[in-house]
Design a protein around this motif. Structure first.
Motif, PDB file in Angstrom:
ATOM      1  N   GLY A 189      40.848  45.913  36.892  1.00 30.99           N
ATOM      2  CA  GLY A 189      39.802  46.719  37.531  1.00 30.99           C
ATOM      3  C   GLY A 189      38.437  46.052  37.630  1.00 30.99           C
ATOM      4  N   LYS A 190      38.298  44.850  37.063  1.00 29.87           N
ATOM      5  CA  LYS A 190      37.000  44.162  37.146  1.00 29.87           C
ATOM      6  C   LYS A 190      36.775  43.665  38.579  1.00 29.87           C
ATOM      7  N   ASN A 191      35.557  43.212  38.889  1.00 26.00           N
ATOM      8  CA  ASN A 191      35.263  42.791  40.273  1.00 26.00           C
ATOM      9  C   ASN A 191      36.192  41.666  40.722  1.00 26.00           C
ATOM     10  N   LEU A 192      36.570  40.786  39.799  1.00 27.50           N
ATOM     11  CA  LEU A 192      37.627  39.802  40.040  1.00 27.50           C
ATOM     12  C   LEU A 192      38.711  40.099  39.021  1.00 27.50           C
ATOM     13  N   GLY A 193      39.850  40.593  39.492  1.00 28.46           N
ATOM     14  CA  GLY A 193      40.887  41.064  38.569  1.00 28.46           C
ATOM     15  C   GLY A 193      42.230  40.402  38.802  1.00 28.46           C
ATOM     16  N   ALA A 194      42.921  40.100  37.709  1.00 31.66           N
ATOM     17  CA  ALA A 194      44.268  39.515  37.785  1.00 31.66           C
ATOM     18  C   ALA A 194      45.301  40.640  37.896  1.00 31.66           C
ATOM     19  N   PHE A 195      46.572  40.289  37.836  1.00 33.76           N
ATOM     20  CA  PHE A 195      47.637  41.299  37.835  1.00 33.76           C
ATOM     21  C   PHE A 195      48.092  41.559  36.401  1.00 33.76           C
ATOM     22  N   GLY A 196      47.148  41.683  35.519  1.00 32.45           N
ATOM     23  CA  GLY A 196      47.393  41.887  34.095  1.00 32.45           C
ATOM     24  C   GLY A 196      46.152  41.423  33.370  1.00 32.45           C
ATOM     25  N   ASP A 197      46.282  41.126  32.074  1.00 31.50           N
ATOM     26  CA  ASP A 197      45.116  40.662  31.314  1.00 31.50           C
ATOM     27  C   ASP A 197      44.834  39.194  31.591  1.00 31.50           C
ATOM     28  N   ALA A 198      43.557  38.862  31.693  1.00 30.07           N
ATOM     29  CA  ALA A 198      43.147  37.470  31.881  1.00 30.07           C
ATOM     30  C   ALA A 198      41.648  37.368  31.641  1.00 30.07           C
ATOM     31  N   GLY A 199      41.178  36.138  31.365  1.00 29.95           N
ATOM     32  CA  GLY A 199      39.754  35.938  31.126  1.00 29.95           C
ATOM     33  C   GLY A 199      39.395  34.469  31.245  1.00 29.95           C
ATOM     34  N   ALA A 200      38.113  34.150  31.036  1.00 31.46           N
ATOM     35  CA  ALA A 200      37.664  32.758  31.073  1.00 31.46           C
ATOM     36  C   ALA A 200      36.383  32.598  30.270  1.00 31.46           C
ATOM     37  N   VAL A 201      36.192  31.375  29.768  1.00 31.54           N
ATOM     38  CA  VAL A 201      34.927  30.993  29.141  1.00 31.54           C
ATOM     39  C   VAL A 201      34.332  29.851  29.955  1.00 31.54           C
ATOM     40  N   VAL A 202      33.016  29.895  30.160  1.00 31.00           N
ATOM     41  CA  VAL A 202      32.359  28.829  30.919  1.00 31.00           C
ATOM     42  C   VAL A 202      31.182  28.282  30.102  1.00 31.00           C
ATOM     43  N   THR A 203      30.940  26.985  30.241  1.00 28.41           N
ATOM     44  CA  THR A 203      29.854  26.345  29.494  1.00 28.41           C
ATOM     45  C   THR A 203      29.511  25.000  30.121  1.00 28.41           C
ATOM     46  N   ASN A 204      28.306  24.511  29.836  1.00 29.91           N
ATOM     47  CA  ASN A 204      27.942  23.153  30.266  1.00 29.91           C
ATOM     48  C   ASN A 204      28.186  22.147  29.151  1.00 29.91           C
ATOM     49  N   SER A 205      28.648  22.606  27.985  1.00 28.79           N
ATOM     50  CA  SER A 205      28.893  21.707  26.862  1.00 28.79           C
ATOM     51  C   SER A 205      30.349  21.262  26.854  1.00 28.79           C
ATOM     52  N   LYS A 206      30.572  19.963  27.008  1.00 32.47           N
ATOM     53  CA  LYS A 206      31.943  19.441  26.991  1.00 32.47           C
ATOM     54  C   LYS A 206      32.577  19.687  25.632  1.00 32.47           C
ATOM     55  N   GLU A 207      31.763  19.495  24.588  1.00 32.61           N
ATOM     56  CA  GLU A 207      32.278  19.673  23.236  1.00 32.61           C
ATOM     57  C   GLU A 207      32.776  21.116  23.032  1.00 32.61           C
ATOM     58  N   LYS A 208      31.951  22.080  23.449  1.00 27.17           N
ATOM     59  CA  LYS A 208      32.352  23.481  23.276  1.00 27.17           C
ATOM     60  C   LYS A 208      33.566  23.822  24.134  1.00 27.17           C
ATOM     61  N   SER A 209      33.576  23.327  25.353  1.00 32.77           N
ATOM     62  CA  SER A 209      34.688  23.626  26.251  1.00 32.77           C
ATOM     63  C   SER A 209      35.991  23.060  25.688  1.00 32.77           C
ATOM     64  N   ASP A 210      35.949  21.802  25.255  1.00 32.10           N
ATOM     65  CA  ASP A 210      37.159  21.178  24.678  1.00 32.10           C
ATOM     66  C   ASP A 210      37.634  21.960  23.458  1.00 32.10           C
ATOM     67  N   PHE A 211      36.691  22.378  22.623  1.00 35.38           N
ATOM     68  CA  PHE A 211      37.046  23.099  21.402  1.00 35.38           C
ATOM     69  C   PHE A 211      37.677  24.458  21.738  1.00 35.38           C
ATOM     70  N   MET A 212      37.124  25.140  22.727  1.00 35.15           N
ATOM     71  CA  MET A 212      37.681  26.456  23.093  1.00 35.15           C
ATOM     72  C   MET A 212      39.078  26.307  23.700  1.00 35.15           C
ATOM     73  N   ARG A 213      39.285  25.243  24.484  1.00 39.83           N
ATOM     74  CA  ARG A 213      40.623  24.973  25.033  1.00 39.83           C
ATOM     75  C   ARG A 213      41.633  24.724  23.920  1.00 39.83           C
ATOM     76  N   LEU A 214      41.186  23.934  22.937  1.00 41.14           N
ATOM     77  CA  LEU A 214      42.037  23.607  21.800  1.00 41.14           C
ATOM     78  C   LEU A 214      42.413  24.893  21.057  1.00 41.14           C
ATOM     79  N   LEU A 215      41.409  25.707  20.780  1.00 41.48           N
ATOM     80  CA  LEU A 215      41.646  26.962  20.053  1.00 41.48           C
ATOM     81  C   LEU A 215      42.588  27.895  20.817  1.00 41.48           C
ATOM     82  N   ALA A 216      42.435  27.938  22.136  1.00 42.60           N
ATOM     83  CA  ALA A 216      43.202  28.884  22.946  1.00 42.60           C
ATOM     84  C   ALA A 216      44.665  28.468  23.070  1.00 42.60           C
ATOM     85  N   ASN A 217      44.961  27.231  22.705  1.00 43.71           N
ATOM     86  CA  ASN A 217      46.328  26.717  22.858  1.00 43.71           C
ATOM     87  C   ASN A 217      46.865  26.187  21.525  1.00 43.71           C
TER      88      ASN A 217
END
Ligand code: PLP
Length: 371
Positions: A189-217
């Protein structure tokens, strides 16, 4: 007034039908490859979503709550720390703070924008405070410049809860790209919605982005090379494919929402209700069109009787939810949020709404206040 015309709060099926051939094709491609996790659709969507947010890195994840959890972990928020946020949000915002073992510190909202009152943040800061989570409620950005200034002066991280505000702008900057990490939900129901649950994190920090990817997988660098314990917080290929199709239409859908909001505000301005205020420099994307009236419950019921579905976001501010009884807050602690909880009513708003439907909502509300 057309008695038989109904106006649902949202119409996800109508949205699907408007894109059916594109969506069906995109889903079929996922099935043909059968790479249901980490398929090429994921990377493709992440790249496009980062561009949309005008930011370097976007990583898909399981849902908006997971996004907030990953962001707090990436900002190294730990047990014993405190995180400042608003009592007027969905519970996910505070759940994520608890997931990392931190304490929730509420600051009341601004009566005009319903986002964090920037004049009340400093007095809530203690030695333990480590982060602020502004929520861009209903689709309008919080007042980010003062928040960034306060954060900088006190060494705090800023995590944007942009779950309701994809594409909203704060002084030309897309929300999510302003703080240390931006968190998005693609709940259907969000303005951009998937066909189920989904989300994203965005950042300009490569270190933070890599770490969040690692954690999520599962903390994995390679198939069975787990360098830390993580989570299963991945975004499925099918959802990424659907989101990739829908993202192209999002700017158009936002314009439609803004046009409906403009019609509502113009037609309802003379009635004894408070209509949404847009702050100068903000581009409000109207995930929700929320009015305030002392007759909220009566109006909601009246509309339901006419086939118009209105909802309340949110009837109970977070500090008064049963789940947080241990925090021992009481009525009166955050009066602006509490008043919104009593008086807020969200009118139907979605891009596929027809002119007669918009008019029916306006006519019904006008009729209610005339009788
Ligand atoms: C929807 C929402 C979330 C949570 O997103 P999920 O994808 O449902 O986990 C978080 N914060 C706000 C403000 C939301 O509206």
């Amino acid at each position: 007034m057309n008695k038989n015309l109904t106006v649902p709060f949202n119409d996800l099926h109508k949205n699907y039908v408007s894109l059916k051939s594109d969506i069906d094709l995109a889903i079929q491609e996922v099935i043909n490859k059968s790479q249901f996790i980490n398929g090429p659709q994921l990377q493709k969507f992440e790249k496009k979503f980062a561009q949309f947010c005008q930011i370097k890195y976007a990583a898909g994840c399981a849902n908006g709550t997971a996004a907030l959890h990953l962001a707090l972990l990436a900002c190294r928020i730990k047990p014993g720390d405190e995180v400042i946020t608003t009592p007027m949000s969905f519970i996910a915002t505070t759940e994520a703070i608890t997931y990392v073992g931190a304490g929730i510190k509420f600051v009341d909202i601004d009566p005009k924008t319903y986002t964090l009152d920037v004049n009340k943040i400093e007095q809530a800061i203690t030695k333990k405070t480590k982060a602020i989570i502004p929520v861009h409620l209903y689709g309008q950005s919080a007042d980010m410049n003062p928040i960034l200034e306060i954060a900088k002066a006190n060494g705090l991280a800023v995590i944007e809860d942009a779950a309701q505000a994809h594409g909203a702008l704060y002084k030309e900057h897309p929300v999510g790209s302003i703080g240390d990490v931006g968190c998005f939900s693609f709940y259907p129901g969000k303005n951009l919605g998937a066909f189920g649950d989904a989300g994203a994190v965005v950042t300009n920090s490569k270190e933070k982005s890599d770490f969040m990817r690692l954690l999520a997988n599962h903390g994995r660098k390679d198939k069975y090379d787990h360098v830390i314990e993580g989570y299963n917080y991945r975004l499925d290929s099918i959802h990424a494919a659907v989101l990739g199709v829908k993202l192209k239409y999002l700017p158009h859908w936002i314009k439609k929402r803004q046009e409906i909001a403009r019609q509502y505000s113009e037609a309802l301005s003379a009635l004894p209700i408070i209509t949404p205020k847009i702050v100068d420099g903000n581009n409000h994307v109207f995930h929700l069109y929320v009015i305030m009236t002392k007759k909220r419950n009566e109006l909601k019921e009246f509309l339901a009787g006419k086939g118009v579905q209105a909802l309340v976001h949110y009837p109970t501010p977070i500090h008064l939810l049963k789940a947080y009884r241990h925090l021992e807050h009481k009525t009166g602690d955050f009066p602006v949020a509490e008043r919104l909880g009593e008086q807020a009513l969200s009118l139907p708003i979605y891009p596929e709404m027809s002119e007669p439907q918009i008019q029916k909502v306006i006519d019904c509300i006008t009729l209610f206040f005339k009788q």
